[in-house]
Write a protein that holds these residues in place. Structure first.
Motif, PDB file in Angstrom:
ATOM      1  N   VAL B 155       0.820  -1.132  -0.261  1.00 30.96           N
ATOM      2  CA  VAL B 155       0.021   0.109  -0.046  1.00 30.96           C
ATOM      3  C   VAL B 155       1.001   1.308   0.096  1.00 30.96           C
ATOM      4  O   VAL B 155       1.753   1.282   0.719  1.00 30.96           O
ATOM      5  N   TRP B 156       0.450   2.217  -0.866  1.00 30.05           N
ATOM      6  CA  TRP B 156       1.193   3.499  -0.856  1.00 30.05           C
ATOM      7  C   TRP B 156      -0.001   4.628  -0.450  1.00 30.05           C
ATOM      8  O   TRP B 156      -0.810   4.753  -1.344  1.00 30.05           O
ATOM      9  N   VAL B 157       0.104   5.232   0.434  1.00 27.59           N
ATOM     10  CA  VAL B 157      -0.631   6.098   0.936  1.00 27.59           C
ATOM     11  C   VAL B 157      -0.319   7.393   0.049  1.00 27.59           C
ATOM     12  O   VAL B 157       0.850   7.655  -0.071  1.00 27.59           O
ATOM     13  N   VAL B 158      -1.340   8.190  -0.502  1.00 22.12           N
ATOM     14  CA  VAL B 158      -0.983   9.498  -1.281  1.00 22.12           C
ATOM     15  C   VAL B 158      -2.028  10.392  -0.586  1.00 22.12           C
ATOM     16  O   VAL B 158      -3.317  10.061  -0.313  1.00 22.12           O
ATOM     17  N   ALA B 159      -1.277  11.344   0.221  1.00 25.17           N
ATOM     18  CA  ALA B 159      -2.168  12.519   0.860  1.00 25.17           C
ATOM     19  C   ALA B 159      -3.020  13.206  -0.091  1.00 25.17           C
ATOM     20  O   ALA B 159      -2.734  13.586  -0.977  1.00 25.17           O
ATOM     21  N   THR B 160      -4.269  13.344   0.317  1.00 27.42           N
ATOM     22  CA  THR B 160      -5.394  13.768  -0.299  1.00 27.42           C
ATOM     23  C   THR B 160      -6.185  14.911   0.519  1.00 27.42           C
ATOM     24  O   THR B 160      -7.293  14.598   1.029  1.00 27.42           O
ATOM     25  N   ASP B 161      -5.402  15.900   0.573  1.00 25.41           N
ATOM     26  CA  ASP B 161      -5.896  17.063   1.484  1.00 25.41           C
ATOM     27  C   ASP B 161      -6.780  17.885   0.681  1.00 25.41           C
ATOM     28  O   ASP B 161      -6.403  17.933  -0.704  1.00 25.41           O
ATOM     29  N   ASP B 162      -7.513  18.821   1.083  1.00 28.99           N
ATOM     30  CA  ASP B 162      -8.266  19.956   0.290  1.00 28.99           C
ATOM     31  C   ASP B 162      -7.677  20.865  -0.507  1.00 28.99           C
ATOM     32  O   ASP B 162      -8.000  21.021  -1.698  1.00 28.99           O
ATOM     33  N   ASP B 163      -6.364  20.926  -0.053  1.00 29.60           N
ATOM     34  CA  ASP B 163      -5.799  22.038  -0.903  1.00 29.60           C
ATOM     35  C   ASP B 163      -4.600  21.301  -1.957  1.00 29.60           C
ATOM     36  O   ASP B 163      -3.647  21.872  -2.604  1.00 29.60           O
ATOM     37  N   ALA B 164      -4.889  19.889  -1.916  1.00 36.39           N
ATOM     38  CA  ALA B 164      -3.972  19.092  -2.773  1.00 36.39           C
ATOM     39  C   ALA B 164      -3.865  19.903  -4.465  1.00 36.39           C
ATOM     40  O   ALA B 164      -5.103  19.733  -4.991  1.00 36.39           O
ATOM     41  N   ASP B 165      -2.912  19.743  -5.155  1.00 40.52           N
ATOM     42  CA  ASP B 165      -2.633  20.013  -6.438  1.00 40.52           C
ATOM     43  C   ASP B 165      -3.167  18.745  -7.063  1.00 40.52           C
ATOM     44  O   ASP B 165      -2.493  17.609  -7.202  1.00 40.52           O
ATOM     45  N   LEU B 166      -4.170  18.785  -8.096  1.00 40.44           N
ATOM     46  CA  LEU B 166      -4.696  17.579  -8.530  1.00 40.44           C
ATOM     47  C   LEU B 166      -3.754  17.097  -9.788  1.00 40.44           C
ATOM     48  O   LEU B 166      -3.721  15.848  -9.700  1.00 40.44           O
ATOM     49  N   GLU B 167      -2.992  17.824 -10.280  1.00 37.40           N
ATOM     50  CA  GLU B 167      -2.117  17.208 -11.480  1.00 37.40           C
ATOM     51  C   GLU B 167      -0.786  16.690 -10.503  1.00 37.40           C
ATOM     52  O   GLU B 167      -0.561  15.537 -10.909  1.00 37.40           O
ATOM     53  N   VAL B 168      -0.381  17.241  -9.284  1.00 43.59           N
ATOM     54  CA  VAL B 168       0.820  16.530  -8.849  1.00 43.59           C
ATOM     55  C   VAL B 168       0.058  15.222  -7.880  1.00 43.59           C
ATOM     56  O   VAL B 168       0.859  14.236  -7.831  1.00 43.59           O
ATOM     57  N   TRP B 169      -0.928  15.486  -7.498  1.00 43.03           N
ATOM     58  CA  TRP B 169      -1.719  14.119  -6.828  1.00 43.03           C
ATOM     59  C   TRP B 169      -1.622  12.945  -7.814  1.00 43.03           C
ATOM     60  O   TRP B 169      -1.431  11.825  -7.763  1.00 43.03           O
ATOM     61  N   THR B 170      -2.165  13.498  -9.215  1.00 49.88           N
ATOM     62  CA  THR B 170      -2.024  12.416 -10.329  1.00 49.88           C
ATOM     63  C   THR B 170      -0.612  11.812 -10.432  1.00 49.88           C
ATOM     64  O   THR B 170      -0.614  10.669 -10.849  1.00 49.88           O
ATOM     65  N   ASP B 171       0.498  12.713 -10.411  1.00 50.94           N
ATOM     66  CA  ASP B 171       1.816  12.175 -10.697  1.00 50.94           C
ATOM     67  C   ASP B 171       2.145  11.091  -9.538  1.00 50.94           C
ATOM     68  O   ASP B 171       2.693  10.497  -9.847  1.00 50.94           O
TER      69      ASP B 171
END
Lengths: 342, 342
Positions: B155-171
């Motif tokens: 499992v790899w947790v990816v921080a998913t906070d309200d202010d996350a940049d969706l492009e970087v989140w996808t990266d």
């Protein structure tokens, strides 16, 4: 000085082919019956569970539904009787042994040695009892979970108390070695203190950790990786079995418990105030390193059997106390035990 | 309503081939560099340790001794920068990032998410930061301990906070999937509360157990079998690393600690008075069963990406909260991300 001397060659010769009667065919007893047969012993078993007995017979083993009949057969064959039932069923099975084979050679494979010794005193006081404890539990149970490999390279503690019958002690050591285990000789009380720390406390901490983790909900469980999976593995054991094991060792477990609670309380206080966990973690790291070092230490020593039982037993206890194990018989001992040619 | 919409096809297309710059080449960073290269990414790394950098280069990887140079290259290539150093070194490395590539795409692979977010705010406030946490630690550390398989099926947790940049989140999600992991999306604070229970508390209990066991002396260590070996495995981790991880999550860990101490105290009291451990052990058994059940639950759901970042991120957090994982992209998403033929 009045202590009977033992013809160790004859004792070993008999021990190496002693028939074996296993009472209770769960994970440990079922594995023991398989391993004893595999080692060439005349071995039979009994289970109070008809289902278990049928499964074992279907797998080709000599198994009775009737514990009393199996025990009578042991008396006739001068077999080593192995009680392999949980502590909760111990008194009932020992009562059958006391009635049907009062003076038999007797051992057990249960986790706690002093309570079993007391139960033998109540129910089968004339039995020649030498306790045993193979350190091979898994989180599984029952005949189906068993395997003739279960004892391979595992430690099997053989109770080495002052009043032990040296013949039966040799029988139990020989059975353990025949099953592929190595033997750690230990006084019953010293064994119970040790297993509180390295078996019973780990089971309790695993249970508490599993409960605290599950309280974290589905996200926490989804993130659980090696540290949680390994740390909670034994929490999957049937709670009734673990409870009987731990409760049977109450005094020693309370002491180990208090040691753990003291360390945890200190760590909690330190984390809350100054934030420092390093001393707790360093002590743990050192403890784990000691375990690994103990496992690396594989010097071999040869110990001549002292013909005086008292001195032999004390020498064996000292071997166990210093981290030693019995891994086999010397070629000289086996030669002395070989049948005379004619 | 004023929320910028995202062309998810273009974002995914770029994420699937985003270059990767790994800062710190210990167990996690070193494994990540190997896995990213194996997945076909343009990937390079840097280590402040000359020895590590030399080893990595000897193994054929593109590795600099100079962190600043690696970061400048990341700025030029619009790479995803992965900070893979322990919490104790985080501020220094982030200061280099803030100076050399202030607006870069940035993630990390550290255990605790809120303290890392705070450090980014101090040292690289303009970085487009989305934290990450692969749940793959072992008791080993350093480049030599790494493996390109380390993340496989983890499992790899990816921080998913309200202010996350969706492009970087996808990266970050794309990198985790490329390394063979599955992704659990979680808010940073919810992640930290969860890992206190399933990672940090297990490390502390392992340390305490190892110390209590070793206090039992050589006999106890000789008898140590599965429950102790598994329960103390992570105590072999370098204490400084574990301390930094646990101390970085103090508030959440104190809460988990108190839950554990409460349960242990209750068990100790019950054992001392009435002898009953069954309720403690049953709660543990149920907790472990919940873990096993969560791992069995493998329903597959397809989630359409919502073009509104806020709604997308909340949908992803809810997926994680209910035990879900991202295991891959749908064929439609990959098709939308495919380069136009010409």
């Amino acid at each position: 000085m009045g202590t009977p001397e033992v013809d160790s060659g004859a004792v070993l010769a008999a021990a190496l082919q002693r028939p074996v009667c296993v009472l209770g065919l769960g994970l440990i007893g079922g594995s023991l019956l398989r391993a004893a047969v595999d080692a060439g012993r005349d071995a039979w078993g009994a289970s109070a569970s008809t289902t278990t007995a049928e499964k074992a017979r279907a797998d080709g083993y000599d198994v009775a539904d009737d514990v009393a009949a199996a025990v009578r057969r042991a008396a006739e064959a001068d077999a080593l009787v192995v009680v392999a039932v949980p502590l909760t069923a111990m008194d009932d099975v020992l009562a059958v042994v006391g009635r049907e084979a009062p003076g038999c050679r007797l051992t057990d494979v249960t986790s706690v040695k002093e309570p079993v010794g007391e139960a033998v005193g109540r129910r089968a006081p004339a039995a020649r009892f030498v306790g045993g404890h193979p350190m091979t539990g898994t989180e599984f149970s029952g005949w189906d979970a068993g395997s003739l490999q279960l004892f391979h390279d595992k430690v099997w503690v053989v109770a080495t108390d002052d009043d032990a019958d040296l013949e039966v002690w040799t029988d139990v050591v020989a059975l353990a070695l025949a099953c592929g285990a190595t033997v750690v000789p230990a006084a019953s009380d010293e064994h119970d203190v040790a297993v509180a720390r390295i078996s019973h406390l780990p089971h309790l901490l695993a249970a508490v950790l599993a409960a605290v983790g599950a309280d974290g909900g589905e996200l926490a469980l989804a993130l659980a990786a090696g540290s949680f999976t390994d740390g909670t593995r034994v929490a999957a054991t049937r709670p009734e079995l673990t409870a009987a094991m731990c409760e049977g060792n109450r005094d020693a477990l309370l002491s180990a418990f208090d040691d753990a609670l003291g360390r945890l309380g200190a760590a909690r206080g330190s984390l809350a105030s100054t934030g420092g966990l390093l001393s707790t973690l360093t002590a743990g790291h050192d403890g784990r390193a000691a375990l690994d070092a103990a496992r690396q230490d594989r010097r071999e020593v040869r110990i001549d059997l002292d013909p005086s039982p008292a001195e032999h037993l004390e020498a064996m206890r000292e071997l166990g106390r210093t981290g030693g194990r019995i891994i086999g018989w010397t070629s000289e001992a086996l030669e002395a035990a070989a049948p005379d040619e004619d």
